[in-house]
Enzyme design. Structure first.
Site, PDB file in Angstrom:
ATOM      1  N   GLY A 150     -12.412  -4.309   1.956  1.00 13.30           N
ATOM      2  CA  GLY A 150     -13.482  -5.186   1.472  1.00 13.30           C
ATOM      3  C   GLY A 150     -14.685  -4.325   1.123  1.00 13.30           C
ATOM      4  O   GLY A 150     -15.022  -3.393   1.852  1.00 13.30           O
ATOM      5  N   MET A 190      -9.147  -2.801   8.381  1.00 13.29           N
ATOM      6  CA  MET A 190      -8.645  -3.134   9.715  1.00 13.29           C
ATOM      7  C   MET A 190      -7.905  -1.985  10.419  1.00 13.29           C
ATOM      8  O   MET A 190      -7.311  -2.219  11.469  1.00 13.29           O
ATOM      9  CB  MET A 190      -7.744  -4.380   9.618  1.00 13.29           C
ATOM     10  CG  MET A 190      -8.492  -5.587   9.065  1.00 13.29           C
ATOM     11  SD  MET A 190      -7.489  -7.063   8.849  1.00 13.29           S
ATOM     12  CE  MET A 190      -7.104  -7.490  10.535  1.00 13.29           C
ATOM     13  N   GLU A 191      -7.929  -0.781   9.843  1.00 14.44           N
ATOM     14  CA  GLU A 191      -7.169   0.315  10.463  1.00 14.44           C
ATOM     15  C   GLU A 191      -7.900   1.654  10.533  1.00 14.44           C
ATOM     16  O   GLU A 191      -7.688   2.437  11.475  1.00 14.44           O
ATOM     17  CB  GLU A 191      -5.837   0.568   9.696  1.00 14.44           C
ATOM     18  CG  GLU A 191      -4.863  -0.573   9.701  1.00 14.44           C
ATOM     19  CD  GLU A 191      -5.151  -1.601   8.621  1.00 14.44           C
ATOM     20  OE1 GLU A 191      -5.827  -1.248   7.632  1.00 14.44           O
ATOM     21  OE2 GLU A 191      -4.738  -2.769   8.754  1.00 14.44           O
ATOM     22  N   GLU A 196       0.811  -1.224   0.000  1.00 14.36           N
ATOM     23  CA  GLU A 196       0.000   0.000   0.000  1.00 14.36           C
ATOM     24  C   GLU A 196       0.847   1.278   0.000  1.00 14.36           C
ATOM     25  O   GLU A 196       0.324   2.354  -0.300  1.00 14.36           O
ATOM     26  CB  GLU A 196      -0.955  -0.014   1.204  1.00 14.36           C
ATOM     27  CG  GLU A 196      -2.013  -1.100   1.058  1.00 14.36           C
ATOM     28  CD  GLU A 196      -2.827  -1.326   2.320  1.00 14.36           C
ATOM     29  OE1 GLU A 196      -4.044  -1.475   2.223  1.00 14.36           O
ATOM     30  OE2 GLU A 196      -2.233  -1.390   3.409  1.00 14.36           O
ATOM     31  N   ASP A 221     -11.688  -6.948  -2.545  1.00 14.34           N
ATOM     32  CA  ASP A 221     -12.491  -8.174  -2.427  1.00 14.34           C
ATOM     33  C   ASP A 221     -13.878  -7.788  -1.937  1.00 14.34           C
ATOM     34  O   ASP A 221     -14.087  -6.662  -1.494  1.00 14.34           O
ATOM     35  CB  ASP A 221     -11.839  -9.146  -1.423  1.00 14.34           C
ATOM     36  CG  ASP A 221     -11.662  -8.497  -0.059  1.00 14.34           C
ATOM     37  OD1 ASP A 221     -10.587  -7.947   0.189  1.00 14.34           O
ATOM     38  OD2 ASP A 221     -12.622  -8.475   0.737  1.00 14.34           O
ATOM     39  N   ILE A 259     -12.681  -9.886   7.106  1.00 13.61           N
ATOM     40  CA  ILE A 259     -14.071 -10.313   6.920  1.00 13.61           C
ATOM     41  C   ILE A 259     -14.184 -11.159   5.646  1.00 13.61           C
ATOM     42  O   ILE A 259     -13.796 -10.709   4.561  1.00 13.61           O
ATOM     43  CB  ILE A 259     -15.019  -9.091   6.818  1.00 13.61           C
ATOM     44  CG1 ILE A 259     -14.840  -8.158   8.021  1.00 13.61           C
ATOM     45  CG2 ILE A 259     -16.477  -9.541   6.662  1.00 13.61           C
ATOM     46  CD1 ILE A 259     -15.206  -8.713   9.363  1.00 13.61           C
TER      47      ILE A 259
HETATM   48  N1  ADE Z   1      -8.969  -5.398   3.762  1.00 11.86           N
HETATM   49  C1  ADE Z   1      -9.222  -5.789   2.503  1.00 11.86           C
HETATM   50  N2  ADE Z   1     -10.215  -6.675   2.463  1.00 11.86           N
HETATM   51  C2  ADE Z   1     -10.629  -6.845   3.744  1.00 11.86           C
HETATM   52  C3  ADE Z   1     -11.610  -7.651   4.353  1.00 11.86           C
HETATM   53  N3  ADE Z   1     -12.375  -8.451   3.631  1.00 11.86           N
HETATM   54  N4  ADE Z   1     -11.740  -7.590   5.702  1.00 11.86           N
HETATM   55  C4  ADE Z   1     -10.940  -6.769   6.435  1.00 11.86           C
HETATM   56  N5  ADE Z   1      -9.983  -6.011   5.903  1.00 11.86           N
HETATM   57  C5  ADE Z   1      -9.818  -6.030   4.561  1.00 11.86           C
END
Ligand code: ADE
Length: 230
Positions: free
Chosen positions: A78, A174-175, A12, A198, A154
């Site tokens: 996500g 996640m941040e 990133e 995703d 997730i």
């Molecule tokens: N970062 C990218 N995809 C993610 C997901 N599915 N869950 C948490 N963090 C992510």
């Protein structure tokens, strides 16, 4: 003006580090803080590591030791909306930590106990700059909405449905919300800009590997265009 730029993973920040004219690099809390000029601005670029604690430590160091006036977090996420696809860009307007639960005391899920706010609001001017950058970049769709963060990758339909119902979220990572939390405590303007890797559903970890490069490219392009107009 110093802009702190946080990415959680090497992928990133890779393009940013290729483009920055480095002045200094120092290490704190096992993170490398790269100070220099990037696309016309004084910046400090840092890879925080994954998860809320790493990101929070990183944001506080940027504020205390590098006097960051604004913080921008870029990276992948996500996607949880019906029409959100890999490569699309999501700009947060608000963020919540979805894994905070003191509901036994009557708090809403996601509420940081005894904090005066439920969600963390991104700076309106930075959101505007990000939106303008997205309008110029016609190669991907963009969305503005709530991003939720937690120390979990997730990858299930049930969890997505819950995050959508409970938090009205369009994206998860996640941040972001922990950076937002630190910026809120320190009164520092911030924005979180992510691109979708995703759909956070079953098999998300496979798509994640596949789409990281395009997602990073898109979120970096938005940041570049923003910095060039600041
Ligand atoms: N970062 C990218 N995809 C993610 C997901 N599915 N869950 C948490 N963090 C992510």
């Amino acid at each position: 003006m110093i802009i702190g730029i946080i990415g959680a993973m090497d992928e990133e920040v890779e393009i940013l580090l290729k483009n920055i004219e480095i002045k200094t690099i120092d290490e704190k809390a096992s993170m490398k803080f790269n100070s220099g000029k990037l696309w016309g601005n004084d910046v400090v670029v840092v890879r925080s590591g994954i998860g809320k604690v790493n990101a929070a430590v990183c944001a506080q160091i940027l504020i205390d030791d590098y006097k960051a006036d604004k913080i921008i977090n870029v990276g992948v996420a996500g996607g949880m909306g019906e029409d959100i696809y890999p490569g699309d860009v999501v700009i947060a307007d608000t963020l919540v930590q979805h894994d905070v639960d003191t509901s036994v005391f009557g708090d809403k899920l996601g509420q940081i106990p005894r904090l005066e706010v439920f969600d963390f609001k991104c700076d309106e001017d930075l959101i505007k700059l990000a939106k303008n950058a997205c309008e110029k970049n016609t190669s991907c769709n963009s969305f503005v909405g709530r991003i939720v963060s937690g120390d979990q990758f997730i990858a299930s339909i049930e969890k997505i449905e819950w995050l959508k119902d409970e938090f009205n979220a369009i994206s998860c990572e996640m941040e972001g919300a922990s950076i937002a939390h630190v910026c809120h405590l320190n009164h520092i303007p911030f924005v979180i800009i992510r691109s979708i890797s995703d759909n956070a559903s079953n098999g998300a970890h496979i798509d994640y590997q596949k789409f990281i490069p395009i997602a990073v490219k898109n979120s970096t392009n938005i940041l570049k265009s923003m910095l060039e107009s600041m």
